[in-house]
Design an enzyme around this catalytic site. Structure first.
Site, short mmCIF file in Angstrom:
data_model
loop_
_atom_site.label_atom_id
_atom_site.label_comp_id
_atom_site.label_asym_id
_atom_site.label_seq_id
_atom_site.Cartn_x
_atom_site.Cartn_y
_atom_site.Cartn_z
NE ARG A 102 -8.25 23.12 -31.81
CZ ARG A 102 -9.02 22.90 -30.74
NH1 ARG A 102 -8.66 23.34 -29.57
NH2 ARG A 102 -10.16 22.25 -30.88
CG HIS A 129 -14.67 22.72 -33.77
ND1 HIS A 129 -13.78 21.73 -34.15
CD2 HIS A 129 -14.60 22.77 -32.40
CE1 HIS A 129 -13.20 21.23 -33.07
NE2 HIS A 129 -13.68 21.83 -32.01
CD GLN A 132 -17.32 19.78 -30.27
OE1 GLN A 132 -16.15 19.84 -29.90
NE2 GLN A 132 -18.22 19.03 -29.65
CG ASP A 224 -18.36 27.47 -28.07
OD1 ASP A 224 -17.66 27.13 -27.09
OD2 ASP A 224 -17.87 27.75 -29.19
CB CYS A 264 -18.02 22.36 -28.32
SG CYS A 264 -17.57 24.07 -27.99
NE ARG A 292 -14.14 16.64 -31.40
CZ ARG A 292 -13.33 17.67 -31.16
NH1 ARG A 292 -13.60 18.53 -30.21
NH2 ARG A 292 -12.25 17.88 -31.91
#
Ligand code: CP
Ligand code: NVA
Length: 307
Positions: A102, A129, A132, A224, A264, A292
């Protein structure tokens, strides 16, 4: 060797293989527990930013598959500062069987992949992402029993999450509408890449500044945070621009009654989403967060094992 850096790198068939394996592992886990297909394997998890879902779901996913995950905190290796990204990749490859990273700059994830001798998984960059998005399409597929022909509407910042969603929609056959403030649109490069993929799936992509227009006829409304990690200096400015893009009860009342809401997470309740919507009957926020784990186990099985 297979890395997982962007949804754009995979065909619809390959994405479906991940989704089907995710569902299989999820069902198997709930029925009898998973087979230890990653016994003796280690995943190195490099974090330049905080995380709840990504960190815990990858760590638990490795454990459930019989392997082990190693958390490497933001100040531990100083990616690109204490040591070059290429050297970190070369060194880590000697110890672990896969790297999940990340990062702030997407270039860092590309560089890790370039110099790594083991698969690299993008656990979020400033560009996209993909983990996700994979969990999100799994959630939509489970809920509706299909992906093709649905409409996904994203309302808010044209950010990393929106980037992976538009590409997933274009690849997997969902219509995609996005409503953003004029200064916070998806990058034109991302839109044109999605349009390229959309030629095969014949989906409709619409870009607007009007949330009502985007959510009209939508099956899924997605939002988001208005301020992503790394953009904290812009928080005050963004808080002034984004309130018309809040997903609240009034907006949701304008959508079809069976429309679901996704985010998310982490959610900034009272900003991009209200408590009533996040906790309401149309919310898929928490099944989505759980997925996830299942989506990433499929990735781990395919990339690190013989999935
Ligand atoms: N959605 C997501 O990636 O959450 P974390 O930042 O907590 O990992
Ligand atoms: N767009 C958000 C997603 C967090 C999971 C961020 O980058 O901070």
């Amino acid at each position: 060797m297979l890395h997982f850096l962007s949804i754009a790198d995979f065909s619809a068939d390959e994405l479906w293989q991940f989704l089907k394996l995710a569902k299989e592992l999820k069902d198997e886990l709930k029925a009898t527990g998973n087979r230890p297909i990653l016994k003796g394997k280690t995943l190195g998890m490099v974090f330049q930013k905080p995380s709840l879902r990504t960190r815990v779901s990858f760590e638990v996913g490795m454990l459930q598959l019989g392997g082990h995950a190693l958390y490497i905190s933001p100040n531990e290796i100083g990616l690109g500062q204490r040591e070059s990204v290429a050297d970190v990749a070369r060194v880590l490859s000697g110890y672990v069987d896969g790297i999940m990273a990340r990062v702030f700059s997407h270039d860092h994830v590309l560089e890790l992949a370039k110099y790594s001798r083991v698969p690299v998984i993008n656990g979020l960059s400033d560009y996209n992402h993909p983990c996700q998005a994979l969990a999100d399409v799994l959630t939509i597929w489970e809920h509706f029993g299909q992906l093709k022909g649905l409409k996904l509407a994203y309302v808010g910042d044209g950010n990393n999450v929106a980037t992976s969603l538009i590409i997933s929609a274009a690849k997997l056959g969902l219509d995609f509408a996005i409503a953003t403030p004029p200064d916070y649109q998806l990058s034109p490069k991302v839109v044109s890449l999605a349009q390229q993929f959309a030629q095969e799936t014949n989906i409709k992509i619409s870009l607007t500044h009007n949330p009502l227009e985007a959510i009209s006829d939508a099956d899924v409304i997605y939002t988001d945070t208005w301020t992503s990690m790394g953009q904290e200096a812009e928080t005050a400015k963004r808080l002034k621009v984004f309130p018309p893009y809040q997903i609240n009860e009034q907006l949701l009342a304008q959508a079809k009654p069976q429309t679901v809401v996704m985010h998310c997470l982490p959610a900034h309740r009272g900003e991009e989403i209200t408590n009533g919507v996040a906790d309401g009957t149309q919310s898929l926020l928490f099944p989505q967060a759980e997925n996830r784990l299942h989506a990433q186990k499929a990735l781990l099985a395919k990339l690190l094992g013989k999935g």
